[in-house]
Write a protein that holds these residues in place. Structure first.
Motif, PDB file in Angstrom:
ATOM      1  N   GLY A  89       0.807  -1.218   0.000  1.00  0.00           N
ATOM      2  CA  GLY A  89       0.000   0.000   0.000  1.00  0.00           C
ATOM      3  C   GLY A  89       0.838   1.265   0.000  1.00  0.00           C
ATOM      4  N   LEU A  90       2.164   1.120   0.006  1.00  0.00           N
ATOM      5  CA  LEU A  90       3.058   2.270  -0.081  1.00  0.00           C
ATOM      6  C   LEU A  90       3.224   2.646  -1.549  1.00  0.00           C
ATOM      7  CD1 LEU A  90       5.841   1.023   2.377  1.00  0.00           C
ATOM      8  CD2 LEU A  90       3.902   2.509   2.897  1.00  0.00           C
ATOM      9  N   LEU A  91       3.893   3.758  -1.814  1.00  0.00           N
ATOM     10  CA  LEU A  91       4.180   4.120  -3.195  1.00  0.00           C
ATOM     11  C   LEU A  91       5.047   3.047  -3.841  1.00  0.00           C
ATOM     12  CD1 LEU A  91       5.126   7.912  -2.931  1.00  0.00           C
ATOM     13  CD2 LEU A  91       2.992   6.931  -3.777  1.00  0.00           C
ATOM     14  N   ASN A  92       4.893   2.877  -5.155  1.00  0.00           N
ATOM     15  CA  ASN A  92       5.824   1.997  -5.847  1.00  0.00           C
ATOM     16  C   ASN A  92       7.102   2.784  -6.129  1.00  0.00           C
ATOM     17  OD1 ASN A  92       5.476   3.467  -8.301  1.00  0.00           O
ATOM     18  ND2 ASN A  92       3.789   2.144  -8.913  1.00  0.00           N
ATOM     19  N   VAL A  93       8.122   2.098  -6.583  1.00  0.00           N
ATOM     20  CA  VAL A  93       9.439   2.719  -6.729  1.00  0.00           C
ATOM     21  C   VAL A  93       9.410   3.862  -7.749  1.00  0.00           C
ATOM     22  CG1 VAL A  93      10.317   1.066  -8.432  1.00  0.00           C
ATOM     23  CG2 VAL A  93      11.906   2.231  -6.910  1.00  0.00           C
ATOM     24  N   ARG A  94       8.663   3.707  -8.831  1.00  0.00           N
ATOM     25  CA  ARG A  94       8.585   4.761  -9.858  1.00  0.00           C
ATOM     26  C   ARG A  94       7.976   6.041  -9.282  1.00  0.00           C
ATOM     27  NH1 ARG A  94       4.603   3.216 -13.852  1.00  0.00           N
ATOM     28  NH2 ARG A  94       5.771   1.305 -13.732  1.00  0.00           N
ATOM     29  N   ALA A  95       6.879   5.899  -8.544  1.00  0.00           N
ATOM     30  CA  ALA A  95       6.230   7.066  -7.949  1.00  0.00           C
ATOM     31  C   ALA A  95       7.120   7.702  -6.880  1.00  0.00           C
ATOM     32  CB  ALA A  95       4.882   6.669  -7.351  1.00  0.00           C
ATOM     33  N   PHE A  96       7.843   6.872  -6.122  1.00  0.00           N
ATOM     34  CA  PHE A  96       8.744   7.382  -5.092  1.00  0.00           C
ATOM     35  C   PHE A  96       9.850   8.229  -5.715  1.00  0.00           C
ATOM     36  CE2 PHE A  96      12.451   6.698  -2.200  1.00  0.00           C
ATOM     37  CZ  PHE A  96      11.933   7.334  -1.074  1.00  0.00           C
ATOM     38  N   TYR A  97      10.483   7.707  -6.768  1.00  0.00           N
ATOM     39  CA  TYR A  97      11.552   8.469  -7.425  1.00  0.00           C
ATOM     40  C   TYR A  97      11.018   9.750  -8.061  1.00  0.00           C
ATOM     41  CZ  TYR A  97      14.828   4.635  -6.681  1.00  0.00           C
ATOM     42  OH  TYR A  97      15.639   3.686  -6.117  1.00  0.00           O
ATOM     43  N   ALA A  98       9.796   9.721  -8.552  1.00  0.00           N
ATOM     44  CA  ALA A  98       9.190  10.941  -9.107  1.00  0.00           C
ATOM     45  C   ALA A  98       8.987  11.982  -8.000  1.00  0.00           C
ATOM     46  CB  ALA A  98       7.863  10.611  -9.781  1.00  0.00           C
ATOM     47  N   GLU A  99       8.539  11.534  -6.824  1.00  0.00           N
ATOM     48  CA  GLU A  99       8.379  12.451  -5.686  1.00  0.00           C
ATOM     49  C   GLU A  99       9.719  13.055  -5.279  1.00  0.00           C
ATOM     50  OE1 GLU A  99       5.730  13.460  -3.777  1.00  0.00           O
ATOM     51  OE2 GLU A  99       4.241  12.388  -4.970  1.00  0.00           O
ATOM     52  N   LEU A 100      10.769  12.210  -5.225  1.00  0.00           N
ATOM     53  CA  LEU A 100      12.095  12.719  -4.866  1.00  0.00           C
ATOM     54  C   LEU A 100      12.602  13.717  -5.895  1.00  0.00           C
ATOM     55  CD1 LEU A 100      13.941   9.549  -3.516  1.00  0.00           C
ATOM     56  CD2 LEU A 100      12.686  11.303  -2.241  1.00  0.00           C
ATOM     57  N   ALA A 101      12.337  13.471  -7.165  1.00  0.00           N
ATOM     58  CA  ALA A 101      12.752  14.400  -8.220  1.00  0.00           C
ATOM     59  C   ALA A 101      12.061  15.754  -8.048  1.00  0.00           C
ATOM     60  CB  ALA A 101      12.450  13.817  -9.601  1.00  0.00           C
ATOM     61  N   GLN A 102      10.788  15.730  -7.684  1.00  0.00           N
ATOM     62  CA  GLN A 102      10.068  16.987  -7.434  1.00  0.00           C
ATOM     63  C   GLN A 102      10.656  17.732  -6.241  1.00  0.00           C
ATOM     64  OE1 GLN A 102       5.938  15.986  -6.987  1.00  0.00           O
ATOM     65  NE2 GLN A 102       5.562  16.017  -9.196  1.00  0.00           N
ATOM     66  N   LEU A 103      10.995  16.999  -5.194  1.00  0.00           N
ATOM     67  CA  LEU A 103      11.594  17.633  -4.014  1.00  0.00           C
ATOM     68  C   LEU A 103      12.941  18.263  -4.366  1.00  0.00           C
ATOM     69  CD1 LEU A 103      10.798  14.930  -1.310  1.00  0.00           C
ATOM     70  CD2 LEU A 103       9.765  17.208  -1.508  1.00  0.00           C
ATOM     71  N   ARG A 104      13.760  17.532  -5.125  1.00  0.00           N
ATOM     72  CA  ARG A 104      15.072  18.067  -5.525  1.00  0.00           C
ATOM     73  C   ARG A 104      14.912  19.300  -6.398  1.00  0.00           C
ATOM     74  NH1 ARG A 104      16.248  12.575  -6.234  1.00  0.00           N
ATOM     75  NH2 ARG A 104      16.058  12.801  -8.489  1.00  0.00           N
ATOM     76  N   SER A 105      13.997  19.255  -7.368  1.00  0.00           N
ATOM     77  CA  SER A 105      13.823  20.409  -8.254  1.00  0.00           C
ATOM     78  C   SER A 105      13.268  21.616  -7.511  1.00  0.00           C
ATOM     79  CB  SER A 105      12.932  20.048  -9.447  1.00  0.00           C
ATOM     80  OG  SER A 105      11.612  19.816  -9.027  1.00  0.00           O
ATOM     81  N   ALA A 106      12.548  21.380  -6.421  1.00  0.00           N
ATOM     82  CA  ALA A 106      12.028  22.483  -5.604  1.00  0.00           C
ATOM     83  C   ALA A 106      13.063  22.975  -4.598  1.00  0.00           C
ATOM     84  CB  ALA A 106      10.757  22.042  -4.877  1.00  0.00           C
TER      85      ALA A 106
END
Length: 182
Positions: free
Chosen positions: A61-78
């Motif tokens: 029920g947690l994020l899958n790896v693709r969604a997790f890396y997308a979230e991290l990319a958004q955090l880094r770009s912000a």
């Protein structure tokens, strides 16, 4: 809306011949509104289900790896900092080999459940691989991450997996911490 239309029509003046049509419209409009609302709710539920299917790991029920890396990319770009907690179940291969993958799946669920309870809802949590999970604590330091690890270790004792032979398996994990951008 139906009552408002009827009030406006009556205020503007209607003939006796128009009254049956106005009454039919007044009776039908609420039904049409209900159908529209049901369709909108159904579409919203479908969108939610599709988003979950694309971004959520079905086992934990947690994020899958693709969604997790997308979230991290958004955090880094912000330009946001975050601390990542990595957890890897110890003995997963032996557990799967001896008792089968359904038992390993239950161990993953147990760790994910405890991880969610300890980390809270304000984190980005994911299953990275077969027996690995990660949590990103946004704008948080390593102190909170270490406190969460301590809580996970305490709570995992109560989240034992019952094995097919009736024995109990206490889930243990190895942990790591990484800090971005450091």
């Amino acid at each position: 809306a139906a009552v408002a239309f009827l009030a406006v029509d009556l205020w503007l003046g209607v003939t006796a011949a128009q009254v049956p049509g106005l009454l039919v419209r007044t009776a039908v409009l609420p039904g049409l509104a209900a159908v529209g609302m049901a369709a909108q709710l159904s579409e919203r539920q479908r969108d939610t289900a599709m988003h979950r299917a694309v971004s959520e790991d079905p086992v934990t029920g947690l994020l899958n790896v693709r969604a997790f890396y997308a979230e991290l990319a958004q955090l880094r770009s912000a330009g946001r900092s975050f601390t990542i907690l990595l957890a890897d179940i110890r003995g997963m291969r032996a557990l799967n080999e001896r008792y089968g993958h359904p038992t390993g799946t239950e161990a993953m669920r147990a760790l994910a459940h405890v991880l969610r309870r300890e980390a809270g809802t304000d984190v980005v949590a994911s299953r990275l691989g077969s027996d690995e999970m990660a949590v990103a604590f946004v704008d948080e330091g390593q102190d909170r991450t270490r406190a969460v690890i301590d809580g996970i270790i305490r709570r995992l004792h109560d989240e034992q997996v019952v094995l097919p032979d009736g024995e109990r398996f206490e889930v243990h994990a190895a942990y790591g911490i990484a800090r971005y951008p450091e």
